[in-house]
Design an enzyme around this catalytic site. Structure first.
Site, PDB file in Angstrom:
ATOM      1  N   ARG A 191     -16.555  -1.946 -24.243  1.00 57.11           N
ATOM      2  CA  ARG A 191     -17.181  -2.009 -22.912  1.00 57.11           C
ATOM      3  C   ARG A 191     -16.475  -1.042 -21.968  1.00 57.11           C
ATOM      4  NH1 ARG A 191     -16.720  -8.496 -22.355  1.00 57.11           N
ATOM      5  NH2 ARG A 191     -18.771  -9.087 -23.118  1.00 57.11           N
ATOM      6  N   GLN A 194      -1.888  -9.446  -6.334  1.00 56.70           N
ATOM      7  CA  GLN A 194      -1.060  -8.248  -6.204  1.00 56.70           C
ATOM      8  C   GLN A 194       0.005  -8.368  -5.103  1.00 56.70           C
ATOM      9  OE1 GLN A 194      -3.878  -4.556  -6.878  1.00 56.70           O
ATOM     10  NE2 GLN A 194      -5.073  -6.336  -6.304  1.00 56.70           N
ATOM     11  N   ASP A 246       0.812  -1.229   0.000  1.00 55.46           N
ATOM     12  CA  ASP A 246       0.000   0.000   0.000  1.00 55.46           C
ATOM     13  C   ASP A 246       0.845   1.279   0.000  1.00 55.46           C
ATOM     14  OD1 ASP A 246      -2.249  -1.583   0.119  1.00 55.46           O
ATOM     15  OD2 ASP A 246      -2.423  -1.471   2.300  1.00 55.46           O
TER      16      ASP A 246
END
Ligand code: F6P
Length: 359
Positions: free
Chosen positions: A170, A282, A135
């Site tokens: 899309r 991740q 993070d």
């Protein structure tokens, strides 16, 4: 010299590489060294679950993701609460430390882990903290290890979506990890050329998301890609207090914020909107070269701090230099994305929308 090692909180790609840096730095410079590895984070320290490690444990792990010690989440707010059998966790950790006669405890982890590391420092233990998290939200260091490896993975996920989104006309939403801060989403979003980036620090406006999509349509682009942080929040929800927000989210029943945004987009534009969540990929795989260098430098600097007995510090990277930062100055603080920072302005200048007040 006797040191303890533990990894706590969510894992990341570069924990082993960092421990390797610390221990290799010590083995090469200290005559007699004993390294105790505690299993599963603070749990190992509380319940005295550890193993004496040898130099071979640290061989071949530079490129190995995860953690050879295991990890777990032990919330800081519960550290002063007794466990289910009435055990005083803080006293138990101190007793393990003193029983092993450790000179220092090296703790690798994110914000919550750092707060407990600081608590142990206040309790008189010799502590060195190393800033881990994908993070990148640890205050007092420019970068945390795991961040760049995670950027690579999130970027690749968005890159893959790009080709299929273009074929199908899309709207695609890729949800990137980060509940409280948007560093990972910001970097992966810019790196992959996302059209709209939504961050927890910049509450989004539905109307601005729609107008960014319509603008692209007018310019002949049939698809739009949104990089959305797990903790992205609408400007209406951002006004609610924690309790009311939780109640509202429970009623809404969306698996995550991305599904709520997808539904809104389809309702407002009639265009199909799909969600992709790379999730824990991740945090997985091996550390990228940047992280390997970062971890080796931080680990080696930690070894020096231990040899110099400069305890009570986090080993940080500031302006390309390793620095010791007192835990007392940083524990409990979060490094968030400043909505007015240059990177956000630069991204906006090239047409990326944050669907926020200045867009
Ligand atoms: O703190 C790192 C982090 O990966 C966040 O980005 C993510 O929201 C969270 O951990 C997920 O944690 P867990 O694996 O406990 O669900």
């Amino acid at each position: 010299m006797k040191i303890g090692l533990l990894t706590s909180g969510g894992d990341c790609q570069a924990l082993n590489a960092t421990m390797r840096g610390v221990v290799k730095g010590l083995y090469a410079n200290v005559d007699e060294l004993e390294v105790y590895g505690f299993y599963d984070g603070y749990k190992g320290l509380i319940y005295s679950k550890y193993r004496l490690l040898t130099s071979s444990d640290f061989s071949g792990i530079l490129t190995k993701g995860g953690t050879i010690l295991g990890t777990s989440r032990q919330p800081f707010k519960l550290m002063r609460e007794p466990d289910e059998n009435g055990l005083n966790k803080v006293e138990a950790m101190k007793s393990t430390y003193y029983k092993l006669n450790l000179d220092c405890l090296v703790i690798l982890g994110g914000n919550g882990t750092q707060k407990t590391a600081n608590l142990l420092r206040e309790e008189g233990l010799n502590i060195i903290h190393l800033p881990k998290t994908i993070d990148n939200d640890i205050y007092g260091t420019d970068v945390t290890f795991g961040f760049y490896s995670a950027i690579n993975i999130a970027t690749e996920a968005i890159d893959c979506i790009h080709t299929t989104a273009a074929s199908h006309n899309r709207v695609f939403i890729v949800e990137v990890m980060g509940h409280k801060v948007g560093w990972l989403t910001l970097y992966a979003g810019v790196a992959s050329g996302a059209d709209i980036i939504l961050l927890p620090e910049m509450p989004y406006d539905d109307k601005k998301i729609i107008s960014a999509i319509e603008r692209r349509h007018k310019n002949g682009k049939g698809f739009t890609i949104l990089a959305v942080a797990e903790g992205a929040i609408s400007k209406e929800d951002a006004k609610l207090n924690k309790k009311d927000l939780k109640k509202k989210q429970e009623k809404e029943h969306y698996p995550s914020v991305s599904y709520k945004i997808a539904e809104m987009i389809t309702k407002e534009t009639g265009v199909e909107a799909r969600v992709t969540v790379p999730g824990h990929t991740q945090r997985g795989g091996s550390p990228c070269p940047y992280d390997r260098v970062l971890c080796t430098r931080l680990g080696s600097a930690a070894a020096k701090a231990i040899m110099d007995q400069k305890y009570g510090n986090m080993v940080a990277m500031i302006n390309g230099e390793t620095k010791l930062v007192p835990l007392a100055d940083v524990a409990g603080k979060l490094k968030v994305v400043d909505p007015d920072c240059k990177m956000v302005k630069e991204a906006r200048r090239i047409g990326i929308s944050f669907a926020s007040k200045d867009d």
